[in-house]
Design a protein around this motif. Structure first.
Motif, PDB file in Angstrom:
ATOM      1  N   TYR A 134      38.988  50.631  29.546  1.00 15.36           N
ATOM      2  CA  TYR A 134      37.573  50.665  29.193  1.00 15.36           C
ATOM      3  C   TYR A 134      36.719  50.013  30.277  1.00 15.36           C
ATOM      4  O   TYR A 134      37.179  49.141  31.014  1.00 15.36           O
ATOM      5  N   PHE A 150      31.838  48.259  25.739  1.00 10.33           N
ATOM      6  CA  PHE A 150      32.858  48.875  26.569  1.00 10.33           C
ATOM      7  C   PHE A 150      33.008  50.345  26.197  1.00 10.33           C
ATOM      8  O   PHE A 150      32.971  50.709  25.019  1.00 10.33           O
ATOM      9  N   ARG A 176      44.621  46.025  35.737  1.00  8.19           N
ATOM     10  CA  ARG A 176      43.912  46.643  34.615  1.00  8.19           C
ATOM     11  C   ARG A 176      42.609  45.933  34.278  1.00  8.19           C
ATOM     12  O   ARG A 176      41.729  46.510  33.653  1.00  8.19           O
ATOM     13  N   ASP A 177      42.496  44.667  34.665  1.00  2.67           N
ATOM     14  CA  ASP A 177      41.262  43.916  34.456  1.00  2.67           C
ATOM     15  C   ASP A 177      40.689  43.552  35.820  1.00  2.67           C
ATOM     16  O   ASP A 177      41.315  42.793  36.568  1.00  2.67           O
ATOM     17  N   ARG A 178      39.525  44.088  36.150  1.00  2.00           N
ATOM     18  CA  ARG A 178      38.952  43.826  37.468  1.00  2.00           C
ATOM     19  C   ARG A 178      37.435  44.014  37.423  1.00  2.00           C
ATOM     20  O   ARG A 178      36.891  44.626  36.502  1.00  2.00           O
ATOM     21  N   ASN A 179      36.758  43.472  38.452  1.00  2.00           N
ATOM     22  CA  ASN A 179      35.304  43.519  38.525  1.00  2.00           C
ATOM     23  C   ASN A 179      34.853  44.036  39.890  1.00  2.00           C
ATOM     24  O   ASN A 179      35.555  43.850  40.894  1.00  2.00           O
ATOM     25  N   VAL A 209      29.470  37.932  27.024  1.00  2.00           N
ATOM     26  CA  VAL A 209      30.491  38.960  26.852  1.00  2.00           C
ATOM     27  C   VAL A 209      30.424  39.565  25.452  1.00  2.00           C
ATOM     28  O   VAL A 209      30.757  40.719  25.248  1.00  2.00           O
ATOM     29  N   MET A 233      32.748  46.070  35.032  1.00  3.09           N
ATOM     30  CA  MET A 233      33.996  45.462  34.576  1.00  3.09           C
ATOM     31  C   MET A 233      34.929  46.512  34.000  1.00  3.09           C
ATOM     32  O   MET A 233      34.478  47.429  33.286  1.00  3.09           O
ATOM     33  N   LYS A 234      36.193  46.378  34.303  1.00  5.04           N
ATOM     34  CA  LYS A 234      37.212  47.240  33.717  1.00  5.04           C
ATOM     35  C   LYS A 234      38.192  46.366  32.954  1.00  5.04           C
ATOM     36  O   LYS A 234      38.733  45.405  33.499  1.00  5.04           O
ATOM     37  N   LYS A 235      38.425  46.700  31.694  1.00  7.63           N
ATOM     38  CA  LYS A 235      39.381  46.012  30.834  1.00  7.63           C
ATOM     39  C   LYS A 235      40.317  47.069  30.268  1.00  7.63           C
ATOM     40  O   LYS A 235      39.912  47.888  29.443  1.00  7.63           O
ATOM     41  N   ASP A 236      41.550  47.065  30.727  1.00  7.78           N
ATOM     42  CA  ASP A 236      42.509  48.092  30.336  1.00  7.78           C
ATOM     43  C   ASP A 236      41.921  49.474  30.672  1.00  7.78           C
ATOM     44  O   ASP A 236      41.636  49.752  31.810  1.00  7.78           O
TER      45      ASP A 236
END
Length: 271
Positions: A128, A41, A100-103, A36, A123-126
């Motif tokens: 980004y 992002f 908001r956080d998903r794959n 990671v 991947m999505k984080k907020d």
């Protein structure tokens, strides 16, 4: 210094060290896992545009953005992805639930060719997004689609190891094919990539990824195109200005969800 004073002094020193250690532990940041730490992002903005808006934006962008080097003579290329989801349809449910956080996991090819095959995790984080991928051979892709996952059992490759775990423990399986034609533009300032995705279609229940004659159906109004804007830290002003059109509103435009609605088993699966 007397013995009693020395003991008091030592005790104060120990208390101060303990307090500092406690404070340091509160301020410490847990390092990210190796796979990671090096992720990049980016921002990703999506819009629906009609053909009138598309022609205006394309004309504006052509003045200062280059065509992607991978695009063919027409400035476009074809993308086909086979999306995977688990037994609980987690990727679909997370998107529908607005997490908001998903794959999402997919195998992607270009121009219906097996010369380049990637297994990707998006991947999505907020606000980004980031993507990691691993190349597959045609034999590996065929095996995975057929239900043989041993080629992914490679602990030294984090993405493969993760996919193997997802497939053996969470029953990650191929769900739907997503087809479209992409017209891409790039700009080095801000690492900007703008794409127009057209002719969105799905292969319904088929997972025959490499079939050039795959039967597909439209999943989006013929008059609509998905505009995607991706960039790193900033979007240059001249590009931002070129995208300013009356009625252009940022929206959710998940191609996976739009194609899955043709396979829906429950009303909540509608976008």
């Amino acid at each position: 210094m007397t013995t009693i004073e020395q003991l008091r002094y030592d005790g104060m020193q120990e208390s101060e060290l303990e307090r500092k250690a406690s404070t340091d532990s509160l301020l410490a940041v847990e390092p990210a896992p190796l796979q990671v730490q090096h992720l990049k992002f980016r921002h990703e903005l999506k819009y629906y545009v009609n053909y009138h808006q598309y022609f205006i934006i394309r004309q504006r962008l052509s003045a200062f953005m280059a065509r992607d080097k991978h695009a063919g003579p027409t400035g476009e290329y074809h993308i086909r992805s086979l999306y995977f989801d688990d037994a609980e349809n987690k990727a679909l449910a997370d998107k529908q639930g607005g997490l908001r956080d998903r794959n999402k996991y997919r195998i992607r090819i270009y121009n219906v060719s097996d010369s380049i095959i990637h297994f990707e995790k998006k991947m999505k984080k907020d606000e980004y997004i980031a993507k990691v991928k691993d190349s597959l051979t045609r034999a590996e892709a065929d095996a995975i689609i057929a239900g043989n996952y041993e080629c992914l059992n490679v602990p030294s490759k984090p993405l493969r190891a993760e996919l193997y775990k997802e497939m053996t423990q969470r029953l990650l399986r191929p769900k739907v094919i997503v087809d479209y034609v992409r017209e891409p533009y790039v700009n080095v300032n801000g690492n900007v990539r703008i794409t127009f995705d057209k002719q969105l279609r799905t292969g319904l229940y088929s997972t025959d990824l490499f079939n050039p004659n795959l039967s597909t159906v439209n999943t989006l109004d013929d008059n609509l195109i998905i505009l995607e804007v991706k960039f790193d830290e900033y979007l240059p002003y001249h590009i931002r200005d070129a995208l300013q059109l009356e009625g252009l509103i940022r929206q959710s435009a998940s191609k996976y969800v739009m194609c899955r609605k043709f396979l829906k088993l429950n009303s909540w699966e509608d976008q």
